[in-house]
Design a protein around this motif. Sequence first.
Motif, PDB file in Angstrom:
ATOM      1  N   TYR A 144       0.865  -1.180   0.000  1.00  0.00           N
ATOM      2  CA  TYR A 144       0.000   0.000   0.000  1.00  0.00           C
ATOM      3  C   TYR A 144       0.898   1.224   0.000  1.00  0.00           C
ATOM      4  CZ  TYR A 144      -3.083   3.709   1.622  1.00  0.00           C
ATOM      5  OH  TYR A 144      -3.759   4.898   1.745  1.00  0.00           O
ATOM      6  N   LEU A 145       0.733   2.062  -1.013  1.00  0.00           N
ATOM      7  CA  LEU A 145       1.543   3.267  -1.174  1.00  0.00           C
ATOM      8  C   LEU A 145       0.697   4.485  -0.793  1.00  0.00           C
ATOM      9  CD1 LEU A 145       2.658   0.979  -3.054  1.00  0.00           C
ATOM     10  CD2 LEU A 145       3.442   2.761  -4.598  1.00  0.00           C
ATOM     11  N   GLN A 148       0.782   7.638  -3.048  1.00  0.00           N
ATOM     12  CA  GLN A 148       0.124   7.531  -4.351  1.00  0.00           C
ATOM     13  C   GLN A 148      -1.319   7.039  -4.229  1.00  0.00           C
ATOM     14  OE1 GLN A 148       2.588   5.341  -7.198  1.00  0.00           O
ATOM     15  NE2 GLN A 148       4.397   5.785  -5.953  1.00  0.00           N
ATOM     16  N   GLN A 165       8.191   4.137   3.158  1.00  0.00           N
ATOM     17  CA  GLN A 165       6.915   4.844   3.274  1.00  0.00           C
ATOM     18  C   GLN A 165       5.717   3.955   2.950  1.00  0.00           C
ATOM     19  OE1 GLN A 165       6.789   8.168   4.344  1.00  0.00           O
ATOM     20  NE2 GLN A 165       8.915   7.638   4.791  1.00  0.00           N
ATOM     21  N   ASP A 166       5.978   2.715   2.558  1.00  0.00           N
ATOM     22  CA  ASP A 166       4.909   1.825   2.096  1.00  0.00           C
ATOM     23  C   ASP A 166       4.684   0.682   3.083  1.00  0.00           C
ATOM     24  OD1 ASP A 166       4.981   3.439  -0.167  1.00  0.00           O
ATOM     25  OD2 ASP A 166       6.410   2.104  -1.185  1.00  0.00           O
TER      26      ASP A 166
END
Length: 308
Positions: A144-145, A148, A165-166
Amino acid sequence: MHHTLAPITAPIPVRASSTDDPVELLRFAIDAHGLGAAALATLVDIRGGAARALGAHMAVAADGRFCGYVSGGCVEAAVASEALLAMAQGRDRTVKFGDGSPFFDIVLPCGGGISVAIHVLKDVGALRHVLDCLERRQAAGLAYLPGQQALEPVDPLPRAQWLGQDFVTVYRPRTRVVLSGQTIEAQAVARLAEASGYDVIAVAPGGVRPVADIIDPFTAVVLLHHELDAEAAILEIALASPGFYIGALGSTRTHRRRVERLRAMAFRRDDIARIKAPIGMFGPTRDATSLALSVLADVAAARLVAYA
């Protein structure tokens, strides 16, 4: 984070099923997306104790139906409400519950706190990838980003975790139980294993050759014979396999004879040590149902150790 109240016309969250099977949750999300809109909520942070592991999911449909768990059942309706708001606004959100949360009226019984990332699905290609992998009995990863607001397939990690960050969730095939033995104990294990949602394959006498093809790293081999000769062929195949559990019926004395036979056949000490015998987590048992509970508890515990 700023929280807004849901409009009066917002759907009321309703649990659609009590399943926590990731395959069923992802299918629910895909179906809901096809009918209009859907969100996938993921447990991405735990503060203190928690009832679920990181990566646990809920799937929420635009009409308010939801399934899955990110706690012991105490915050799921609130998560579904937040997911409905996210869908209405078309933006992902991360919500805290329990310790550190702005929701003072929601206290987790465990005393801890959790953070749940809610992603409004734009497409379901990444979810289909996970299902395809699991159908082939392969592990899968889903990232999961948040930056974005997207999901993408990735190689599976050892466990669900933040990677920069993911956030990466890991999925593994359901436990398969290869069961050998024409005994009342085998019948009891088969019944309970099927009720537990395991993939049960009973091996008939003489049906040894195909067994090697069905024992993968997510398979437990359970041998419930009253004679060592009857188990010999399948035990040899199991010892050469990547199965995470091999258990065999019999007393401590019987197992000593089993070990002697295997050593005489030049099996390595480390391979022989893979055999759990006498089989089960507790024992000795005196009835088939107790034995079945003991065996399946042992299988479940071994799976947790192998894939913590």
